[in-house]
Write a protein that holds these residues in place. Structure first.
Motif, mmCIF file in Angstrom:
data_model
loop_
_atom_site.group_PDB
_atom_site.id
_atom_site.type_symbol
_atom_site.label_atom_id
_atom_site.label_comp_id
_atom_site.label_asym_id
_atom_site.label_seq_id
_atom_site.Cartn_x
_atom_site.Cartn_y
_atom_site.Cartn_z
ATOM 1 N N ASP A 76 0.973 -1.048 -0.088
ATOM 2 C CA ASP A 76 0.010 -0.073 -0.041
ATOM 3 C C ASP A 76 0.749 1.077 0.100
ATOM 4 O O ASP A 76 1.813 1.373 1.082
ATOM 5 C CB ASP A 76 -0.997 -0.104 1.234
ATOM 6 N N ILE A 77 1.016 2.118 -0.966
ATOM 7 C CA ILE A 77 1.692 3.042 -1.350
ATOM 8 C C ILE A 77 1.232 4.440 -0.832
ATOM 9 O O ILE A 77 0.193 4.683 -1.446
ATOM 10 C CB ILE A 77 2.339 3.181 -2.787
ATOM 11 N N GLY A 78 1.617 5.024 0.056
ATOM 12 C CA GLY A 78 1.239 6.451 0.562
ATOM 13 C C GLY A 78 -0.092 6.075 1.754
ATOM 14 O O GLY A 78 -1.342 6.696 1.287
ATOM 15 N N THR A 79 0.211 5.246 2.438
ATOM 16 C CA THR A 79 -0.668 4.595 3.240
ATOM 17 C C THR A 79 -1.552 5.677 4.174
ATOM 18 O O THR A 79 -2.728 5.174 4.371
ATOM 19 C CB THR A 79 -0.132 3.546 3.998
ATOM 20 N N ASP A 100 4.929 5.157 3.791
ATOM 21 C CA ASP A 100 4.303 6.396 3.771
ATOM 22 C C ASP A 100 5.649 7.454 4.147
ATOM 23 O O ASP A 100 6.657 7.161 4.773
ATOM 24 C CB ASP A 100 3.292 6.826 4.882
ATOM 25 N N ILE A 101 5.708 8.485 3.460
ATOM 26 C CA ILE A 101 6.977 9.512 3.841
ATOM 27 C C ILE A 101 6.781 10.091 4.854
ATOM 28 O O ILE A 101 7.800 10.590 5.612
ATOM 29 C CB ILE A 101 7.014 10.352 2.425
ATOM 30 N N GLN A 124 8.808 3.715 6.243
ATOM 31 C CA GLN A 124 8.886 5.198 6.083
ATOM 32 C C GLN A 124 9.822 5.230 4.846
ATOM 33 O O GLN A 124 10.818 4.748 4.855
ATOM 34 C CB GLN A 124 9.348 5.812 7.164
ATOM 35 N N GLY A 125 9.035 6.211 3.777
ATOM 36 C CA GLY A 125 10.087 6.554 2.761
ATOM 37 C C GLY A 125 9.192 6.808 1.647
ATOM 38 O O GLY A 125 8.132 6.871 1.649
ATOM 39 N N ASN A 126 9.864 7.470 0.473
ATOM 40 C CA ASN A 126 9.076 7.836 -0.742
ATOM 41 C C ASN A 126 8.625 6.834 -1.997
ATOM 42 O O ASN A 126 9.436 6.056 -2.400
ATOM 43 C CB ASN A 126 9.911 8.874 -1.370
#
Length: 234
Positions: A76-79, A100-101, A124-126
């Motif tokens: 899930d990208i950008g949770t 999530d960033i 955590q990350g982009n």
């Protein structure tokens, strides 16, 4: 249910304070501190986007793609609040990584996972950068509002701009995901996106560029607007 009725139900002991905050322009969901999302209680605060009905539809449509799997690996990208990952964890036998960033968003998401008794690996990350394995499904409701697009004041003034806006007319994060996605997908895969209702053709063209042989499907939301794009070999 009106905002006042919502406050009466959830803030009976602090109704006057709640109404005061509502008059000041704070979203009722932030005042109450939670929303019902796909039958799950999801905590929200100004560090995370307030989950919308359309995103519940994204979860449901993705579930329909994946429900026949014995087990699925999902990213899930950008949770944000974790609402998508948590809902899919309850619906499917799945191993889920959620990225999530924003560290502040991940604090909320982790609490939501704990409260909903699901196991999710938060990173955590982009975008795709923290991922280290291959998945059956990449799912994302990324920021997709153009910087010059008008939105309601209550959203503009309260919800995190990091989760709302994107460069390139709102298309930036779709391309960022799609241009790297091959590295993180199994041979059979599903990419599931929520999109802006005017973006279907542009995002479809990006998808064709990076996945020319895949099935690309645009589906409408309950208001009959183009809202979801699926790329798959399933």
């Amino acid at each position: 249910m009106t905002d006042i009725e919502y406050l009466k139900k959830y803030l009976a002991s602090n109704l006057e304070e709640g109404i005061s905050k509502l008059k000041q322009g704070l979203p009722v969901q932030y005042i109450v501190g939670n929303v019902d999302f796909y039958g799950n209680k999801i905590l929200v605060n100004p560090s995370v986007l307030i989950p919308r009905f359309e995103t519940e539809e994204l979860v449901n449509k993705t579930y329909n793609y994946l429900k026949h799997y014995d087990h699925v690996d999902i990213a899930d990208i950008g949770t944000g609040s974790g609402c998508i990952a948590i809902s899919l964890a309850k619906l499917l036998k799945a191993s889920i990584d959620a990225v999530d960033i924003s560290n502040e968003a991940l604090i909320v998401a982790k609490e939501n996972a704990l409260n909903n008794k699901v196991t999710i690996n938060f990173l955590q990350g982009n975008m795709l950068e923290p991922l280290t394995k291959k998945y059956d499904c990449l799912i994302s409701n990324p920021p997709y509002i153009s910087y010059d697009e008008e939105i309601m004041d209550i959203v503009l003034k309260n919800e995190p701009k990091l989760a709302l806006y994107a460069p390139n007319n709102g298309l930036y994060f779709y391309e960022e995901i799609l241009k790297e996605a091959h590295k993180y997908l199994k041979d059979k895969y599903l990419i599931a996106f929520e999109i802006g209702y005017k973006q279907a053709e542009a995002i479809k063209n990006i998808a064709i560029k990076y996945f020319p042989t895949a099935f690309i499907t645009v589906l409408k939301d309950l208001q009959n607007k183009d809202r979801f794009l699926f790329i798959s070999t399933l």
